[in-house]
Design a protein around this motif. Structure first.
Motif, PDB file in Angstrom:
ATOM      1  N   TRP A  43       0.833  -1.208   0.000  1.00  0.00           N
ATOM      2  CA  TRP A  43       0.000   0.000   0.000  1.00  0.00           C
ATOM      3  C   TRP A  43       0.868   1.259   0.000  1.00  0.00           C
ATOM      4  O   TRP A  43       0.624   2.188  -0.775  1.00  0.00           O
ATOM      5  N   LEU A  44       1.902   1.284   0.851  1.00  0.00           N
ATOM      6  CA  LEU A  44       2.770   2.467   0.929  1.00  0.00           C
ATOM      7  C   LEU A  44       3.521   2.696  -0.382  1.00  0.00           C
ATOM      8  O   LEU A  44       3.750   3.838  -0.784  1.00  0.00           O
ATOM      9  N   LYS A  45       3.902   1.631  -1.053  1.00  0.00           N
ATOM     10  CA  LYS A  45       4.566   1.752  -2.354  1.00  0.00           C
ATOM     11  C   LYS A  45       3.586   2.287  -3.399  1.00  0.00           C
ATOM     12  O   LYS A  45       3.896   3.229  -4.132  1.00  0.00           O
ATOM     13  N   ALA A  46       2.408   1.692  -3.464  1.00  0.00           N
ATOM     14  CA  ALA A  46       1.427   2.073  -4.488  1.00  0.00           C
ATOM     15  C   ALA A  46       0.908   3.490  -4.297  1.00  0.00           C
ATOM     16  O   ALA A  46       0.788   4.248  -5.263  1.00  0.00           O
ATOM     17  N   LEU A  50       6.813   4.759  -1.501  1.00  0.00           N
ATOM     18  CA  LEU A  50       7.873   4.520  -0.521  1.00  0.00           C
ATOM     19  C   LEU A  50       8.572   3.200  -0.821  1.00  0.00           C
ATOM     20  O   LEU A  50       7.932   2.218  -1.186  1.00  0.00           O
ATOM     21  N   GLY A  51       9.893   3.204  -0.634  1.00  0.00           N
ATOM     22  CA  GLY A  51      10.666   1.982  -0.775  1.00  0.00           C
ATOM     23  C   GLY A  51      10.486   1.097   0.449  1.00  0.00           C
ATOM     24  O   GLY A  51       9.902   1.495   1.461  1.00  0.00           O
ATOM     25  N   ARG A  52      11.039  -0.095   0.365  1.00  0.00           N
ATOM     26  CA  ARG A  52      10.848  -1.085   1.421  1.00  0.00           C
ATOM     27  C   ARG A  52      11.389  -0.630   2.777  1.00  0.00           C
ATOM     28  O   ARG A  52      10.737  -0.805   3.792  1.00  0.00           O
ATOM     29  N   GLY A  53      12.581  -0.073   2.833  1.00  0.00           N
ATOM     30  CA  GLY A  53      13.166   0.335   4.111  1.00  0.00           C
ATOM     31  C   GLY A  53      12.327   1.379   4.828  1.00  0.00           C
ATOM     32  O   GLY A  53      12.043   1.253   6.018  1.00  0.00           O
ATOM     33  N   HIS A  54      11.922   2.401   4.101  1.00  0.00           N
ATOM     34  CA  HIS A  54      11.095   3.444   4.700  1.00  0.00           C
ATOM     35  C   HIS A  54       9.722   2.888   5.078  1.00  0.00           C
ATOM     36  O   HIS A  54       9.191   3.208   6.146  1.00  0.00           O
ATOM     37  N   ALA A  55       9.171   2.058   4.214  1.00  0.00           N
ATOM     38  CA  ALA A  55       7.870   1.467   4.514  1.00  0.00           C
ATOM     39  C   ALA A  55       7.933   0.600   5.771  1.00  0.00           C
ATOM     40  O   ALA A  55       7.025   0.631   6.603  1.00  0.00           O
ATOM     41  N   MET A  56       9.013  -0.158   5.934  1.00  0.00           N
ATOM     42  CA  MET A  56       9.134  -1.021   7.114  1.00  0.00           C
ATOM     43  C   MET A  56       9.239  -0.199   8.403  1.00  0.00           C
ATOM     44  O   MET A  56       8.746  -0.621   9.450  1.00  0.00           O
TER      45      MET A  56
END
Length: 96
Positions: A43-46, A50-56
């Motif tokens: 969801w955060l990417k779409a 946001l990339g994976r690190g920031h999303a995590m």
């Protein structure tokens, strides 16, 4: 990069405070600790690119709140934070 620095970078990229993003996640039903991280990351990417690190970093806050382990607080390492409680209301309003 510290946990707080991740949240600050997310705010810079999206124009939204971490608290606003947490509220959006809860509105979508992602506030349950049982929600899979991948669902939130997708969801955060779409929606916010946001990339994976920031999303995590946000996944942690969405699922567990603003408290982090005190392991890095006051340390000299790259991931050190000033406090075990993250500031979610935006960089401009963070107390000095």
């Amino acid at each position: 990069m510290s946990f707080q620095a991740y949240l600050d970078a997310i705010e810079d990229k999206t124009g939204l405070t971490p608290r606003e993003l947490v509220a959006q996640a809860h509105d979508r039903g992602f506030g349950d600790p049982a929600t899979k991280a991948g669902v939130i990351v997708d969801w955060l990417k779409a929606e916010h690119d946001l990339g994976r690190g920031h999303a995590m970093a946000l996944v942690h806050v969405i699922r567990k709140g603003p408290t982090i382990s005190s392991k890095h607080v006051g340390s000299a390492g790259t991931h050190r934070d000033e406090s075990a409680t993250l500031w979610l209301d935006g960089r401009a309003s963070r107390p000095s």
